[in-house]
Design a protein around this motif. Structure first.
Motif, mmCIF file in Angstrom:
data_model
loop_
_atom_site.group_PDB
_atom_site.id
_atom_site.type_symbol
_atom_site.label_atom_id
_atom_site.label_comp_id
_atom_site.label_asym_id
_atom_site.label_seq_id
_atom_site.Cartn_x
_atom_site.Cartn_y
_atom_site.Cartn_z
ATOM 1 N N ILE A 24 -15.439 -30.442 -13.289
ATOM 2 C CA ILE A 24 -15.603 -29.589 -14.480
ATOM 3 C C ILE A 24 -14.498 -29.898 -15.500
ATOM 4 O O ILE A 24 -14.761 -30.059 -16.691
ATOM 5 N N ASP A 27 -15.381 -33.120 -17.214
ATOM 6 C CA ASP A 27 -16.532 -33.012 -18.136
ATOM 7 C C ASP A 27 -16.176 -32.266 -19.427
ATOM 8 O O ASP A 27 -16.786 -32.509 -20.460
ATOM 9 N N HIS A 91 -18.367 -23.155 -25.308
ATOM 10 C CA HIS A 91 -19.036 -23.706 -24.122
ATOM 11 C C HIS A 91 -18.921 -22.697 -22.979
ATOM 12 O O HIS A 91 -17.821 -22.271 -22.628
ATOM 13 N N LEU A 93 -19.745 -21.557 -18.995
ATOM 14 C CA LEU A 93 -20.127 -21.933 -17.636
ATOM 15 C C LEU A 93 -20.422 -20.642 -16.876
ATOM 16 O O LEU A 93 -19.530 -19.814 -16.671
ATOM 17 N N SER A 119 -23.021 -24.296 -25.659
ATOM 18 C CA SER A 119 -23.747 -24.843 -24.497
ATOM 19 C C SER A 119 -23.616 -23.858 -23.337
ATOM 20 O O SER A 119 -22.686 -23.043 -23.316
ATOM 21 N N LYS A 121 -23.884 -24.040 -18.995
ATOM 22 C CA LYS A 121 -24.180 -24.725 -17.738
ATOM 23 C C LYS A 121 -24.005 -23.727 -16.596
ATOM 24 O O LYS A 121 -23.387 -22.671 -16.780
ATOM 25 N N CYS A 123 -22.785 -23.096 -12.569
ATOM 26 C CA CYS A 123 -22.024 -23.549 -11.402
ATOM 27 C C CYS A 123 -22.226 -22.544 -10.282
ATOM 28 O O CYS A 123 -21.988 -21.352 -10.477
ATOM 29 N N PRO A 137 -31.144 -24.156 -13.824
ATOM 30 C CA PRO A 137 -30.207 -25.286 -13.894
ATOM 31 C C PRO A 137 -29.214 -25.247 -12.740
ATOM 32 O O PRO A 137 -28.793 -24.168 -12.315
ATOM 33 N N THR A 138 -28.877 -26.424 -12.207
ATOM 34 C CA THR A 138 -27.896 -26.512 -11.116
ATOM 35 C C THR A 138 -26.903 -27.610 -11.501
ATOM 36 O O THR A 138 -26.924 -28.695 -10.928
ATOM 37 N N ASP A 139 -26.076 -27.329 -12.509
ATOM 38 C CA ASP A 139 -25.184 -28.359 -13.038
ATOM 39 C C ASP A 139 -24.052 -28.697 -12.073
ATOM 40 O O ASP A 139 -23.684 -29.855 -11.920
ATOM 41 N N TYR A 140 -23.462 -27.679 -11.466
ATOM 42 C CA TYR A 140 -22.363 -27.892 -10.515
ATOM 43 C C TYR A 140 -22.664 -27.079 -9.261
ATOM 44 O O TYR A 140 -22.770 -25.844 -9.328
#
Ligand code: 5GP
Ligand code: MG
Length: 172
Positions: A24, A27, A91, A93, A119, A121, A123, A137-140
């Motif tokens: 993370i 990124d 951003h 998360l 954005s 994402k 986790c 979504p399964t980003d992390y």
């Protein structure tokens, strides 16, 4: 008394948190991040993850509960998405303990999207893949585990076992 079968040790958990935080931090290099944790189960994961990130973070929480008192999801997610942090143009998360059916995350995402982040994402420490009903979504992802009801490292059964430093499957 239900039996506690070891699934992940404290050491394994911390190794996974470190590897997630490295990914993370890499990124989001040069950016900052708003971590939004889904209470209550995420409390230890978010605390451990946040302290290992090398990018600047803000932290906020939403409340969600689907397993009201036991080990079977009643399907209805009760949500409170009263985020005080201004996330417009930032951003985000979304940090969750477990993805199971996917209902909790798919219920929270639209409420966060409405607040205009740059954005979003997702986790999750554990991705429980067997019962997924809602695409999310399964980003992390820390660990993929097929099934079983897990407790410890923030995860409870009827309010108990959250404080266990390792993760166990509860066998009834
Ligand atoms: P979903 O909405 O994806 O079906 O469920 C996600 C939520 O249910 C998670 O945030 C978590 O709080 C809870 N949950 C799912 N699986 C487990 C589990 O094995 N153990 C515990 N304690 N909670 C779980
Ligand atoms: Mg949860």
């Amino acid at each position: 008394m239900p039996e506690l079968v070891p699934v992940l040790t404290e050491k394994e958990i911390q190794k996974t948190v470190e590897s997630l935080s490295r990914k993370i931090s890499n990124d989001y290099k040069g950016k900052s991040l708003v971590l939004i944790g889904v209470l209550k189960g995420v409390l230890f994961f978010l605390a451990d993850l946040a302290r290992k990130l090398s990018v600047p973070v803000e932290i906020d929480f939403v409340w969600a509960s689907s397993y009201e008192t036991g080990d079977t999801s009643c399907g209805d997610v009760s949500l409170s998405c009263d985020i005080k942090t201004d996330i417009r143009g930032k951003h985000v998360l979304l940090v969750e303990d477990i993805l199971d059916t996917g209902k909790t995350i798919t219920s929270i995402l639209p409420a966060i999207e409405k607040l205009g982040p740059a954005s979003i994402k997702v986790c999750a420490f554990i991705d429980k893949t067997e019962r997924r009903e809602h695409e999310c979504p399964t980003d992390y992802i820390g660990h993929s585990i097929k099934s079983g009801f897990l407790v410890g490292f923030g995860l409870d059964y009827s309010g108990k076992y959250r404080n266990l430093p390792a993760i166990y499957e509860l066998k009834f």
